[in-house]
Design a protein around this motif. Structure first.
Motif, PDB file in Angstrom:
ATOM      1  N   ARG A 198       0.731  -1.227   0.000  1.00  0.00           N
ATOM      2  CA  ARG A 198       0.096  -0.119  -0.055  1.00  0.00           C
ATOM      3  C   ARG A 198       0.849   1.104   0.043  1.00  0.00           C
ATOM      4  N   ALA A 199       1.845   1.250   0.910  1.00  0.00           N
ATOM      5  CA  ALA A 199       2.809   2.397   0.641  1.00  0.00           C
ATOM      6  C   ALA A 199       3.536   2.669  -0.402  1.00  0.00           C
ATOM      7  N   LEU A 200       3.979   1.636  -1.110  1.00  0.00           N
ATOM      8  CA  LEU A 200       4.533   1.746  -2.257  1.00  0.00           C
ATOM      9  C   LEU A 200       3.764   2.113  -3.240  1.00  0.00           C
ATOM     10  N   ASP A 201       2.328   1.901  -3.248  1.00  0.00           N
ATOM     11  CA  ASP A 201       1.274   2.292  -4.337  1.00  0.00           C
ATOM     12  C   ASP A 201       1.135   3.811  -4.150  1.00  0.00           C
ATOM     13  N   GLU A 202       1.138   4.380  -2.961  1.00  0.00           N
ATOM     14  CA  GLU A 202       0.707   5.544  -2.615  1.00  0.00           C
ATOM     15  C   GLU A 202       2.108   6.532  -2.947  1.00  0.00           C
ATOM     16  N   THR A 203       3.160   6.034  -2.976  1.00  0.00           N
ATOM     17  CA  THR A 203       4.439   6.913  -3.360  1.00  0.00           C
ATOM     18  C   THR A 203       4.631   6.792  -4.773  1.00  0.00           C
ATOM     19  N   GLU A 204       4.042   5.992  -5.465  1.00  0.00           N
ATOM     20  CA  GLU A 204       4.163   5.728  -6.891  1.00  0.00           C
ATOM     21  C   GLU A 204       4.030   6.892  -7.643  1.00  0.00           C
ATOM     22  N   GLY A 205       5.065   7.408  -8.350  1.00  0.00           N
ATOM     23  CA  GLY A 205       4.941   8.563  -9.051  1.00  0.00           C
ATOM     24  C   GLY A 205       4.922   9.931  -8.305  1.00  0.00           C
ATOM     25  N   LYS A 206       4.923  10.049  -7.033  1.00  0.00           N
ATOM     26  CA  LYS A 206       5.127  11.485  -6.432  1.00  0.00           C
ATOM     27  C   LYS A 206       6.460  11.617  -6.446  1.00  0.00           C
TER      28      LYS A 206
END
Length: 74
Positions: free
Chosen positions: A62-70
């Motif tokens: 989930r944390a990786l998804d949240e930081t993807e592309g940011k």
């Protein structure tokens, strides 16, 4: 000779790696990488996470998804 420090600095500075995951018991590796690249935990566009128990994988994903592309330059 293991060039751990050089490898981490290269990935941070040359390849602009922003998301790091340590797998295994304890926090030493995660803390060393976080100190070396100037971040601990999740930060805008990246972070340093550790997995020491299989139950932690879902939260890390989930944390990786949240930081993807940011934090990436557009």
């Amino acid at each position: 000779t293991v060039l751990w420090h050089d490898s981490i600095r290269y990935l941070d500075q040359e390849d602009n790696i922003r998301r790091w995951i340590g797998i295994g018991p304890g926090k030493v590796g995660r803390n060393l990488v976080g100190k070396e690249v100037g971040m601990k935990g999740a930060v805008k566009g990246g972070g340093v996470w550790g997995i020491s128990d299989p139950r932690e994988v879902e939260g890390i994903m989930r944390a990786l998804d949240e930081t993807e592309g940011k934090g990436e330059e557009e």
